[in-house]
Design a protein around this motif. Structure first.
Motif, PDB file in Angstrom:
ATOM      1  N   GLY A 143       0.828  -1.213   0.000  1.00 27.66           N
ATOM      2  CA  GLY A 143       0.000   0.000   0.000  1.00 27.66           C
ATOM      3  C   GLY A 143       0.855   1.253   0.000  1.00 27.66           C
ATOM      4  O   GLY A 143       0.522   2.260  -0.643  1.00 27.66           O
ATOM      5  N   GLU A 144       1.977   1.176   0.699  1.00 26.80           N
ATOM      6  CA  GLU A 144       2.891   2.334   0.743  1.00 26.80           C
ATOM      7  C   GLU A 144       3.525   2.575  -0.621  1.00 26.80           C
ATOM      8  O   GLU A 144       3.706   3.727  -1.037  1.00 26.80           O
ATOM      9  CB  GLU A 144       4.006   2.076   1.752  1.00 26.80           C
ATOM     10  N   TYR A 202       2.265   1.701  -3.567  1.00 30.28           N
ATOM     11  CA  TYR A 202       1.219   2.277  -4.434  1.00 30.28           C
ATOM     12  C   TYR A 202       1.125   3.790  -4.199  1.00 30.28           C
ATOM     13  O   TYR A 202       1.107   4.587  -5.147  1.00 30.28           O
ATOM     14  CB  TYR A 202      -0.150   1.597  -4.168  1.00 30.28           C
ATOM     15  N   ALA A 203       1.086   4.187  -2.917  1.00 25.79           N
ATOM     16  CA  ALA A 203       0.934   5.614  -2.574  1.00 25.79           C
ATOM     17  C   ALA A 203       2.136   6.419  -3.071  1.00 25.79           C
ATOM     18  O   ALA A 203       1.983   7.553  -3.544  1.00 25.79           O
ATOM     19  CB  ALA A 203       0.762   5.762  -1.065  1.00 25.79           C
ATOM     20  N   GLN A 204       3.326   5.825  -2.979  1.00 24.70           N
ATOM     21  CA  GLN A 204       4.531   6.530  -3.443  1.00 24.70           C
ATOM     22  C   GLN A 204       4.476   6.750  -4.962  1.00 24.70           C
ATOM     23  O   GLN A 204       4.766   7.847  -5.462  1.00 24.70           O
ATOM     24  CB  GLN A 204       5.785   5.721  -3.087  1.00 24.70           C
ATOM     25  N   ALA A 216       1.836   6.866  -6.819  1.00 22.65           N
ATOM     26  CA  ALA A 216       0.784   7.868  -7.103  1.00 22.65           C
ATOM     27  C   ALA A 216       1.313   9.271  -6.818  1.00 22.65           C
ATOM     28  O   ALA A 216       1.079  10.205  -7.598  1.00 22.65           O
ATOM     29  CB  ALA A 216      -0.454   7.563  -6.251  1.00 22.65           C
ATOM     30  N   ALA A 217       2.065   9.422  -5.728  1.00 21.28           N
ATOM     31  CA  ALA A 217       2.584  10.742  -5.353  1.00 21.28           C
ATOM     32  C   ALA A 217       3.631  11.238  -6.354  1.00 21.28           C
ATOM     33  O   ALA A 217       3.791  12.438  -6.552  1.00 21.28           O
ATOM     34  CB  ALA A 217       3.184  10.680  -3.947  1.00 21.28           C
ATOM     35  N   PRO A 250      -3.300  -3.578  -5.027  1.00 18.82           N
ATOM     36  CA  PRO A 250      -2.811  -2.218  -5.317  1.00 18.82           C
ATOM     37  C   PRO A 250      -2.101  -2.103  -6.668  1.00 18.82           C
ATOM     38  O   PRO A 250      -2.109  -1.027  -7.277  1.00 18.82           O
ATOM     39  CB  PRO A 250      -1.862  -1.902  -4.147  1.00 18.82           C
ATOM     40  N   ASN A 283      -4.046  -0.014   5.116  1.00 22.21           N
ATOM     41  CA  ASN A 283      -3.628   1.111   4.271  1.00 22.21           C
ATOM     42  C   ASN A 283      -2.193   0.915   3.794  1.00 22.21           C
ATOM     43  O   ASN A 283      -1.883   1.112   2.624  1.00 22.21           O
ATOM     44  CB  ASN A 283      -3.739   2.430   5.038  1.00 22.21           C
ATOM     45  N   SER A 284      -1.317   0.515   4.709  1.00 17.36           N
ATOM     46  CA  SER A 284       0.083   0.318   4.333  1.00 17.36           C
ATOM     47  C   SER A 284       0.331  -1.079   3.774  1.00 17.36           C
ATOM     48  O   SER A 284       1.161  -1.253   2.883  1.00 17.36           O
ATOM     49  CB  SER A 284       1.007   0.558   5.528  1.00 17.36           C
ATOM     50  N   SER A 286      -9.942   0.821  -8.178  1.00 19.32           N
ATOM     51  CA  SER A 286      -9.655   2.061  -7.461  1.00 19.32           C
ATOM     52  C   SER A 286     -10.802   2.419  -6.504  1.00 19.32           C
ATOM     53  O   SER A 286     -10.580   2.732  -5.327  1.00 19.32           O
ATOM     54  CB  SER A 286      -9.470   3.144  -8.517  1.00 19.32           C
ATOM     55  N   THR A 319     -10.364   2.054  -2.402  1.00 19.27           N
ATOM     56  CA  THR A 319     -10.410   3.349  -1.706  1.00 19.27           C
ATOM     57  C   THR A 319     -11.569   3.375  -0.707  1.00 19.27           C
ATOM     58  O   THR A 319     -11.410   3.786   0.443  1.00 19.27           O
ATOM     59  CB  THR A 319     -10.563   4.484  -2.743  1.00 19.27           C
TER      60      THR A 319
END
Ligand code: PLP
Length: 339
Positions: free
Chosen positions: A63-64, A66-68, A70-71, A88, A167-168, A321, A325
């Motif tokens: 999850g982390e 994926y978030a990275q 996306a960022a 993810p 989430n992570s 997504s 989410t």
């Protein structure tokens, strides 16, 4: 002869497009890795040795990562995201964060690995699979061991169960989506709220709970069964359990990041990571998933999917997504807020 010992030139002669470094950037690969550190390092070192391409590796949970990605979408820094649960990766694919690529290795893969590619429009592919379950410390739980998800609610396990934050952690999201598919959504959240009374900690990494169980810090860790087996193989008093009600599973995945700075090196890594020799690096580094290449040896200790009562996990839905989410938001509101 194994691919593992080939030079870059011999590797290229086998039909792999090895990037011949013309500039300093051409012989570099930025790898985002979401399995455990030991396996990430072994993969990076083997690839570097065989191709001469310098690997810059970062390990983060699914999850982390994926978030990275996306960022960083406006200015991508990573080339390949290797490992971690499939959901993810599918979300990243749907959001256009990862690139289409059809590897010539696809024909050598298990059906579940190819289905993952098809579901994503060829923006990700399956590299391993494993069933979700839990493990308990047999020195701490000596009587009436837990065999079912329902058993984890027993008050005798108060503050003695750990699971990661969904989430992570991809592992924990797999558990959340599994419970929703097994029980129905409202019932799943009621179960998780009740389970919360026994949870001592929501960890960041998915496999941390079973490492805590191995040292006796907690009695039970909810993890993939292969992560529990990894502790048993290393001598810890951990027993892996396939829950009696049935369980979900992961298709661990790999994706090339959209607009990656080193696309040639990314494709070279992708094809190499699907070879039997590359997939057998896992077993040599305490990782007991089922490899996706049909010609790769399945580690003897790997829990077999056919021995587990598996649900028909809906990867397209739970990797979308909107659904991922929405479920994470509901988890934050109803479970995370209790912590
Ligand atoms: N490590 C192993 C051995 C796994 O099988 C997986 C799942 O793909 C992960 C790590 C993912 O970890 P996390 O739950 O922290 O995202």
């Amino acid at each position: 002869m194994t691919v593992k010992h080939l030079s870059a030139a011999a590797f290229a002669a086998l039909g792999f497009a090895v990037a011949v470094p013309a500039t300093a950037q051409a012989d570099e690969l930025v790898l985002y890795c979401s399995v455990q550190e030991e396996w990430c390092r072994a993969m990076s070192e083997a690839f570097q040795r065989e191709t001469g391409i310098n690997v810059l590796m970062t390990r983060r949970s699914s999850g982390e990562t994926y978030a990275q990605i996306a960022a960083e979408a406006a200015q991508p820094r990573g080339d390949v995201w290797w490992g971690g649960t499939g959901d993810p990766h599918l979300q990243a694919a749907q959001e256009g964060l990862t690139a289409e690529y059809v590897s010539p290795m696809l024909g050598e893969l298990q059906d579940w690995a190819v289905r993952q590619a098809e579901t994503s429009g060829n923006r990700t592919v399956g590299i391993y699979a494993g069933g979700l379950g839990f493990g308990y410390n047999s020195e701490l739980v000596t009587e009436d061991p837990p065999a079912c998800w329902a058993d984890l609610l027993d008050p005798r396990f108060e503050d003695d169960v750990q699971v990661a934050n969904p989430n992570s952690s991809g592992t924990s999201y797999t558990m959340l989506a599994t419970m929703v598919q097994l029980m129905g959504e409202d019932e799943a959240f009621a179960y998780l709220a009740q389970l919360h009374d026994n949870i001592s900690q929501y960890t960041q990494s998915g496999s941390a709970p079973i490492r805590a169980a191995a040292t006796g810090e907690t009695a039970i860790g909810i993890v993939f069964m292969h992560d529990a087996v990894a502790q048993t193989v290393q001598g810890a008093p951990i027993v892996a359990v396939a829950p009696c009600e049935g369980t979900g599973y992961e298709v661990g995945s790999m994706s090339i990041i959209a607009d990656a700075p080193n696309p040639d090196a990314a494709r070279t890594f992708y094809d190499w990571a699907l070879t039997p020799a590359a997939q057998e690096i896992g077993a040599a580094n305490n990782s007991f998933q089922i490899p996706s290449n049909l010609n790769a040896a399945t580690p003897e200790a790997a829990p077999r999917l056919e021995d587990v009562n598996l649900i028909d996990y809906n990867f397209a839905l739970y990797g979308s997504s909107e659904e991922r989410t929405r479920l994470l938001q509901r988890w934050d509101a109803e479970i995370g807020s209790l912590a």
